[in-house]
Design an enzyme around this catalytic site. Structure first.
Site, mmCIF file in Angstrom:
data_model
loop_
_atom_site.group_PDB
_atom_site.id
_atom_site.type_symbol
_atom_site.label_atom_id
_atom_site.label_comp_id
_atom_site.label_asym_id
_atom_site.label_seq_id
_atom_site.Cartn_x
_atom_site.Cartn_y
_atom_site.Cartn_z
ATOM 1 N NE ARG A 150 15.982 0.279 -0.316
ATOM 2 C CZ ARG A 150 17.350 0.323 -0.366
ATOM 3 N NH1 ARG A 150 17.568 1.379 -0.727
ATOM 4 N NH2 ARG A 150 18.254 -0.581 -0.611
ATOM 5 C CD GLU A 201 -8.168 -3.957 4.819
ATOM 6 O OE1 GLU A 201 -7.727 -3.118 4.163
ATOM 7 O OE2 GLU A 201 -8.637 -5.055 4.951
HETATM 8 N N1 GLY Z 1 -10.551 -0.129 -1.085
HETATM 9 C C1 GLY Z 1 -10.745 -0.624 -0.142
HETATM 10 C C2 GLY Z 1 -9.240 -0.003 0.700
HETATM 11 O O1 GLY Z 1 -8.884 1.229 0.090
HETATM 12 O O2 GLY Z 1 -9.154 -0.029 1.833
#
Ligand code: GLY
Length: 377
Positions: free
Chosen positions: A137, A253
């Site tokens: 992990r 993200e």
């Molecule tokens: N290569 C795109 C990122 O690392 O988000």
């Protein structure tokens, strides 16, 4: 431009709270890698208990005896290191190679304090990073990227993973390293085509974030192509500085910010899918073509005028990068784009320039816009 601070002239920090880490850029100082690794470990949860390491590398680097001085540098700080070698190239980002590395770690009795060092290009970093994220992990991980592409992009930010037969990078994790060690000397012997391909991602940073960085690239293209260590340090600091800034604000993200690193990539990924990952275009070359096509798409939307794209084309061509990919099957390109990870609710999303230094994630382009742009590839 992101300049190193005077107190730590070779370092940048990726600010992620308790998971913050340093990127150190050097020119030919491998023996300093030992103390760097020790410091990185001591700042982390593992503290001072690391005694063993596995250096994962590929056979091209192993044949050139690149791992040996890194092994010696680790030994100088009390870390006994062994090396695991994987075949070079994209096919190594596979479950089969992951399993081989798990077997090697298990056979050596690795525990959660065994350091994994990813010494190589993007393939080695993604693969070793994935193994580090999952074995027990989470093993301590240090990235030592040796290609320009890996130095300015894939080694920073914690995206690790492997390919699935249906798509690239489909299986993976966000797993930050404890440090990134970048030696510009490893670029001296990098094949020319690979070096130029890495420059496409460097140009990308100028477009998405900082116009003066773009101008710097325009004004210093000659010394960059001559691989002067000073120019390379600036290129790497600028690129990693921008990437670190983005990752610190949108690590996983979840907002729209990290997605801006994908300027040029919606079309680039489609080109790579259709032309084949071992096909005529390297990733950076596909990104160069994708950035130009997506810039033309921004023109169609009235976001920019053609002089912006022309400036981008001049810089990319000056770096010897392709800006066109004629002859690819349009329906296949559109199908590949319909499966892009950025898409939402069935709509293709693009990162398009507002001007040099600013981009925006958008689903505004209609099917006719996309069709028209693909016809100009
Ligand atoms: N290569 C795109 C990122 O690392 O988000």
């Amino acid at each position: 431009l992101f300049e190193p601070s005077s107190s730590a002239p070779n370092r940048l920090t990726v600010e992620l709270g308790p998971r913050s880490y340093e990127i150190e850029v050097v020119s030919g100082l491998v023996r300093e890698f030992g103390p760097f690794a020790r410091r990185a470990l001591e700042r982390s949860w593992t503290g001072s208990s690391c005694r063993r390491a596995l250096i994962v590398t590929d056979s091209n680097l192993a044949d050139l005896s690149i791992p040996a001085p890194y092994q010696a540098a680790l030994e100088s700080v009390g870390i006994a290191a062994e090396t695991a070698v994987v075949p070079p190239g994209e096919p190594s980002k596979s479950l089969a190679q992951v399993e081989r590395l798990y077997d090697q770690l298990a056979a050596r009795g690795a525990d959660r304090h065994t350091l994994l060092v990813a010494l190589g290009g993007g393939v080695v970093g993604d693969l070793a990073g994935f193994v580090a994220a999952t074995f027990t992990r989470g093993l301590p991980l240090i990235m030592v990227p040796t290609s320009l592409l890996a130095q300015v992009d894939s080694s920073v930010g914690g995206k690790v993973g492997i390919n699935h037969r249906s798509a690239k990078n489909l299986i993976g994790a966000f797993y930050q390293p404890l440090g990134v060690w970048i030696d510009t000397e490893s670029l001296v012997t990098l094949p020319d085509r690979e070096f130029r391909a890495g420059l496409a991602e460097v140009v990308k940073y100028g477009v998405i974030a900082i116009e003066p960085f773009f101008s710097f690239l325009e004004q210093n293209a000659g010394t960059i192509l001559a691989r002067s260590p000073q120019a390379l340090e600036k290129v790497i600091f600028g690129s990693c500085g921008i990437k670190a800034h983005v990752v610190a604000r949108d690590e996983r993200e979840e907002g729209d910010l990290r997605a801006t690193l994908n300027f040029g990539h919606t079309i680039a990924h489609a080109i790579e899918t259709v032309a084949g990952y071992d096909g005529p275009f390297r990733h950076g070359e596909a990104v160069a073509i994708g950035m130009v096509a997506e810039s033309r798409l921004a023109e169609r939307l009235g976001w920019i005028t053609s002089d912006v794209t022309d400036r981008l084309v001049r810089l990319l061509e000056g770096f010897g990068l392709p800006v066109k990919a004629p002859g690819l099957d349009l329906p296949s390109l559109k199908h590949a784009m319909s499966r892009d990870k950025k898409n939402r609710l069935g709509k293709i999303r693009f990162v398009l320039p507002r001007w040099i230094g600013q981009v925006e994630l958008t689903d505004s382009p209609g099917e006719d816009d996309v069709q028209a742009i693909l016809e100009t590839l």
